[in-house]
Design a protein around this motif. Structure first.
Motif, PDB file in Angstrom:
ATOM      1  N   UNK A 134       0.849  -1.202   0.000  1.00  0.00           N
ATOM      2  CA  UNK A 134       0.000   0.000   0.000  1.00  0.00           C
ATOM      3  C   UNK A 134       0.873   1.236   0.000  1.00  0.00           C
ATOM      4  N   UNK A 135       0.422   2.257  -0.666  1.00  0.00           N
ATOM      5  CA  UNK A 135       1.148   3.530  -0.719  1.00  0.00           C
ATOM      6  C   UNK A 135       0.161   4.633  -0.330  1.00  0.00           C
ATOM      7  N   UNK A 136       0.345   5.231   0.871  1.00  0.00           N
ATOM      8  CA  UNK A 136      -0.621   6.231   1.318  1.00  0.00           C
ATOM      9  C   UNK A 136      -0.636   7.447   0.391  1.00  0.00           C
ATOM     10  N   UNK A 137      -1.832   7.909   0.042  1.00  0.00           N
ATOM     11  CA  UNK A 137      -1.953   8.973  -0.960  1.00  0.00           C
ATOM     12  C   UNK A 137      -1.291  10.270  -0.508  1.00  0.00           C
ATOM     13  N   UNK A 138      -1.198  10.485   0.810  1.00  0.00           N
ATOM     14  CA  UNK A 138      -0.592  11.747   1.268  1.00  0.00           C
ATOM     15  C   UNK A 138       0.900  11.830   0.923  1.00  0.00           C
ATOM     16  N   UNK A 158      -5.545   3.390  -7.208  1.00  0.00           N
ATOM     17  CA  UNK A 158      -6.010   4.170  -6.051  1.00  0.00           C
ATOM     18  C   UNK A 158      -7.257   3.511  -5.455  1.00  0.00           C
ATOM     19  N   UNK A 159      -7.286   3.415  -4.128  1.00  0.00           N
ATOM     20  CA  UNK A 159      -8.426   2.801  -3.439  1.00  0.00           C
ATOM     21  C   UNK A 159      -8.976   3.791  -2.425  1.00  0.00           C
ATOM     22  N   UNK A 160     -10.201   4.226  -2.683  1.00  0.00           N
ATOM     23  CA  UNK A 160     -10.791   5.311  -1.899  1.00  0.00           C
ATOM     24  C   UNK A 160     -10.918   4.971  -0.407  1.00  0.00           C
ATOM     25  N   UNK A 161     -11.284   3.746  -0.161  1.00  0.00           N
ATOM     26  CA  UNK A 161     -11.603   3.345   1.216  1.00  0.00           C
ATOM     27  C   UNK A 161     -10.567   3.782   2.252  1.00  0.00           C
ATOM     28  N   UNK A 162      -9.287   3.638   1.905  1.00  0.00           N
ATOM     29  CA  UNK A 162      -8.256   4.049   2.868  1.00  0.00           C
ATOM     30  C   UNK A 162      -7.342   5.124   2.265  1.00  0.00           C
ATOM     31  N   UNK A 163      -7.778   5.722   1.208  1.00  0.00           N
ATOM     32  CA  UNK A 163      -7.018   6.802   0.567  1.00  0.00           C
ATOM     33  C   UNK A 163      -5.557   6.384   0.309  1.00  0.00           C
ATOM     34  N   UNK A 164      -5.438   5.274  -0.384  1.00  0.00           N
ATOM     35  CA  UNK A 164      -4.086   4.751  -0.652  1.00  0.00           C
ATOM     36  C   UNK A 164      -4.096   3.979  -1.971  1.00  0.00           C
TER      37      UNK A 164
END
Ligand code: GLC
Length: 559
Positions: A134-138, A158-164
């Motif tokens: 996983x790569x956090x979007x921030x 990109x996976x909305x559920x955990x913004x990653x």
């Protein structure tokens, strides 16, 4: 064994593998999809071929985004294929006939419908979070990684559920497992032990060169492009791959009488040796893609390229390390179309020649179902006719990039994987004896003539030639372990080589062309007897042999 056989003997080196694509082998339930009971029904046929192992493409529970290569439960059977009781019966039936069973292990990725991934994607602090990448979007968009089946070739989704973002080297429904997490590795070893305890004899490690990753995912250096060579170089053979293979060997492989074969070997001969050489204590066998990659566009390869490729690999693995030898599998179109000729006049002869070739080379031969009959490409033309995610998403991707779609479709007609996945041709009936109902992929029109029932009756069929060739290999260890020497390298149409083990010498002559062709080589004067011939006659005159189109012969030579 002495001098020329520098390789230690092992059952898996002496075996002959028959690869079964379960979806397309034999349907017993009338849903147009092959199943395990279908394979059970055909065990005597498999035995009659003389092969000693089967490799089953994945039969595990799966939503079938990539025909079973997206697994949602590694310890359960896909309901379309049957039950665990069916599998147990199959294994027993195989073993009763002294046939071993090799299973696919697909653990570079799972399905996104696997419980691990469902948990993993549910929250950032879920205990399965680290089972995947996983790569956090921030942190911003992660650096580019290639995906084989993605419409945009992009491996980060990109996976909305955990913004990653999660990583998928194959389709979006095939998230990559995080092998750097020791818990994931233990899960895999337990799965392998589950199957080994049932009695399976081998494992084919799917896409294994990709499992280890530098999890900082640095930017690729300049020079990276999306060609196969580059993809493998920059995504394959990650930093810890050998550590993991040694661990797998210690935890699983060394504890059972099994072997494991890796799909892919990195980018060099050295990479390949590092996976399979005995003293490495990693895997027993591997297959590289260089030979199948020889045909990856509408331009077919030359015989010179074929000779060069097979000779290079054979020479490097002469005394150390062991490879699989194959011309086709479920990821390729039919070998006759790629390396022989499907023209009516040459189809059978070229199928026999190609079978003579793989069964007379060093390495463990892998024969793809239907190639014992000379099955050919179906020749799909329209994109709607395809089922394979690789063809369908490849089309979308070509369209998005503004590429010539006619060229794309023509290329698929020759190369698409669906060509190699059409139903097995058992007889001349409407659905070729594969199913009572409409099959999931159309049966090839040529099943009226190319089928088991017809070929079993014809003495000179491709099938009967295949059986003879299998018997010959089983009778002569020379064809397994004997030293390979290429002869007359520059000959434009004939592939000639010897196999020598102690005082047994064999000469193999293969005319890879649609024209008659002659060869003169000093070995001809030592000819003792003809061991196999795919034609009735052979012209030998004044130390010169003239081969008919696609004629293939093996001679024994005098001591
Ligand atoms: C391997 C399989 C292929 C599959 C891919 C993803 O290359 O042979 O069929 O699509 O891995 O699992």
């Amino acid at each position: 064994m002495t001098n020329q056989s520098l390789q230690k003997r092992n059952w898996w080196k002496e075996g002959i593998v028959y690869q079964i694509y379960p979806r397309s082998f034999k349907d017993t339930t009338g849903n147009g999809i092959g199943d395990i009971r279908g394979i059970i029904n055909k065990l005597d046929y498999i035995k009659s071929l003389g092969v000693t192992m089967i490799w089953l493409n994945p039969i595990y529970e799966s939503p079938n985004d990539d025909n079973g290569y997206d697994i949602s439960n590694y310890r359960a059977i896909m309901p379309e294929f049957g039950t665990m009781a069916d599998f147990d019966e199959l294994l027993e039936g195989l073993h009763k006939r002294k046939i071993k069973c090799v299973m696919d292990v697909v653990v570079n990725h799972s399905s996104d419908e696997h419980e691990w991934f469902k948990q993993s994607r549910s929250s950032r602090d879920n205990k399965y979070r680290d089972y995947y990448h996983w790569w956090p979007a921030e942190k911003g968009k992660p650096n580019y990684r290639w995906s084989f089946f993605d419409e945009k070739s992009e491996a980060w989704k990109y996976d909305k559920q955990t913004d990653a973002y999660y990583l998928h080297y194959f389709s979006q429904k095939q998230p990559d497992l995080n092998w750097e997490n020791p818990k994931v590795r233990q899960e895999v070893y337990e799965i392998m032990k589950f199957w080994a305890n049932k009695g399976v004899d081998g494992f084919r490690l799917d896409a294994f060169q990709f499992v280890s990753k530098d999890t900082t995912f640095p930017e690729f250096p300049k020079g990276y492009d999306d060609t196969v060579v580059s993809v493998i170089k920059y995504h394959g053979m990650g930093p810890n791959i050998h550590k993991y293979l040694k661990e797998m060997n210690k935890e699983v492989l060394s504890k059972y009488d099994v072997f494991a074969v890796s799909e892919g070997v990195g980018s060099s001969l050295e990479d390949a040796h590092n996976i399979v050489d005995e003293d490495r204590e990693e895997l027993q066998m591997a297959y590289h893609f260089e030979s199948t990659d020889l045909v990856n566009s509408l331009d077919k390869c030359t015989l010179a390229e074929i000779k060069e490729c097979f000779t290079k690999w054979d020479t490097s693995f002469d005394t150390e390390g062991w490879l699989a030898i194959y011309l086709a599998n479920h990821d390729q179109s039919r070998m006759v179309n790629r390396f022989g000729s499907d023209k009516p006049a040459f189809k059978d002869a070229s199928a026999k020649l190609l079978n003579t070739f793989i069964l007379s080379m060093k390495g463990t031969p892998y024969v793809y179902y239907g190639d014992e009959l000379g099955m050919t490409n179906n020749g799909f033309e329209k994109i709607e006719e395809y089922q394979d995610i690789a063809a369908i998403n490849g089309y979308k991707s070509a369209k998005a990039k503004g590429e010539d779609l006619d060229v794309y479709l023509k290329t698929m007609t020759l190369l698409s994987r669906d060509n190699g996945r059409t139903p097995m041709q058992w007889d001349a009936s409407e659905n070729s004896g594969f199913s009572s109902e409409k099959p999931w992929l159309p049966v090839n029109k040529n099943h009226k003539t190319v089928n088991v029932a017809t070929q079993e009756k014809e003495e000179n069929s491709v099938l009967n030639h295949f059986k003879k060739m299998v018997a010959l290999r089983k009778q002569h260890l020379t064809l397994v372990y004997g030293k390979y020497t290429l002869l007359e390298k520059e000959h434009a149409t004939i592939y000639a080589y010897t196999r020598v083990l102690e005082d047994v010498k064999m000469l193999v002559l293969l005319n890879f062309s649609e024209k008659e062709s002659s060869i003169q080589t000093p070995e001809i004067k030592n000819i003792d007897s003809l061991l196999i011939n795919n034609y009735h006659n052979i012209v030998l005159k004044d130390q010169k042999i003239t081969l008919a189109p696609y004629q293939a012969v093996i001679y024994s030579l005098k001591k």
